[in-house]
Design a protein around this motif. Structure first.
Motif, PDB file in Angstrom:
ATOM      1  N   ASP A   1      -9.129   8.025  -1.329  1.00 54.54           N
ATOM      2  CA  ASP A   1      -8.587   6.668  -1.437  1.00 54.54           C
ATOM      3  C   ASP A   1      -7.773   6.275  -0.212  1.00 54.54           C
ATOM      4  O   ASP A   1      -7.363   5.127  -0.087  1.00 54.54           O
TER       5      ASP A   1
ATOM      6  N   LYS B   1      -2.875   5.593   4.892  1.00 58.35           N
ATOM      7  CA  LYS B   1      -2.707   4.419   4.046  1.00 58.35           C
ATOM      8  C   LYS B   1      -3.706   4.450   2.896  1.00 58.35           C
ATOM      9  O   LYS B   1      -4.901   4.652   3.108  1.00 58.35           O
ATOM     10  N   SER B   2      -3.173   4.225   1.692  1.00 58.55           N
ATOM     11  CA  SER B   2      -4.031   4.209   0.519  1.00 58.55           C
ATOM     12  C   SER B   2      -4.650   2.835   0.289  1.00 58.55           C
ATOM     13  O   SER B   2      -4.133   1.820   0.755  1.00 58.55           O
ATOM     14  N   THR B   3      -5.735   2.830  -0.448  1.00 63.78           N
ATOM     15  CA  THR B   3      -6.315   1.582  -0.907  1.00 63.78           C
ATOM     16  C   THR B   3      -5.451   0.980  -2.020  1.00 63.78           C
ATOM     17  O   THR B   3      -5.499  -0.229  -2.261  1.00 63.78           O
ATOM     18  N   TYR B   4      -4.640   1.804  -2.649  1.00 67.56           N
ATOM     19  CA  TYR B   4      -3.826   1.410  -3.792  1.00 67.56           C
ATOM     20  C   TYR B   4      -2.340   1.380  -3.443  1.00 67.56           C
ATOM     21  O   TYR B   4      -1.928   1.835  -2.372  1.00 67.56           O
TER      22      TYR B   4
ATOM     23  N   TYR C   1       0.823  -1.214   0.000  1.00 65.97           N
ATOM     24  CA  TYR C   1       0.000   0.000   0.000  1.00 65.97           C
ATOM     25  C   TYR C   1       0.853   1.258   0.000  1.00 65.97           C
ATOM     26  O   TYR C   1       1.860   1.339   0.707  1.00 65.97           O
TER      27      TYR C   1
ATOM     28  N   THR D   1      -7.806   5.459   3.476  1.00 69.49           N
ATOM     29  CA  THR D   1      -8.880   5.014   4.358  1.00 69.49           C
ATOM     30  C   THR D   1      -8.454   4.772   5.789  1.00 69.49           C
ATOM     31  O   THR D   1      -9.300   4.518   6.646  1.00 69.49           O
TER      32      THR D   1
END
Length: 122
Positions: free
Chosen positions: A108, A96-99, A30, A110
């Protein structure tokens, strides 16, 4: 979760290194970003480190002064801040990103830390 540390009071031109210790997930998958929010202003993205290509995003205001890095063994993402200016004063958050890359969309991200205060003043 994410836990920030390293904030404080520094004079203009000084340096600080922020740390973001993560737990419950792996940094291998991530992207992690640093955001900041000054009083009365919108939250803004400062920097993001990609996992997919090892690259990084920096907002124009900090390019050449801030450096983002990560240490997977320590589950930590750092933000080295040099040549600090009064306008860098803000609460800094890691998220922290979802991606695995910087998507350009704050929604993005979350999972957020609690923030650490950075004050730059003479």
């Amino acid at each position: 979760q994410l836990v920030e540390s390293g904030g404080g009071f520094v004079q203009p031109g000084g340096s600080l290194r922020l740390s973001c210790v993560v737990s419950g997930f792996s940094l291998d998958y991530y992207a992690i970003a640093w955001f900041r929010q000054a009083p009365g202003k919108e939250r803004e993205a400062v920097s993001c480190i990609n996992i997919s290509d090892g690259g990084a995003y920096y907002t124009d205001a900090v390019k050449g002064r801030f450096t983002i890095s990560r240490d997977n063994a320590k589950n930590t993402v750092y933000l080295q801040m040099d040549s600090l200016k009064p306008e860098d004063t803000a609460v800094y958050y890691c998220a922290k990103s979802t991606y695995s890359y910087w998507s350009g969309d704050p929604s993005d991200f979350t999972l957020w830390g609690q923030g650490t205060q950075v004050t730059v003043s003479s």
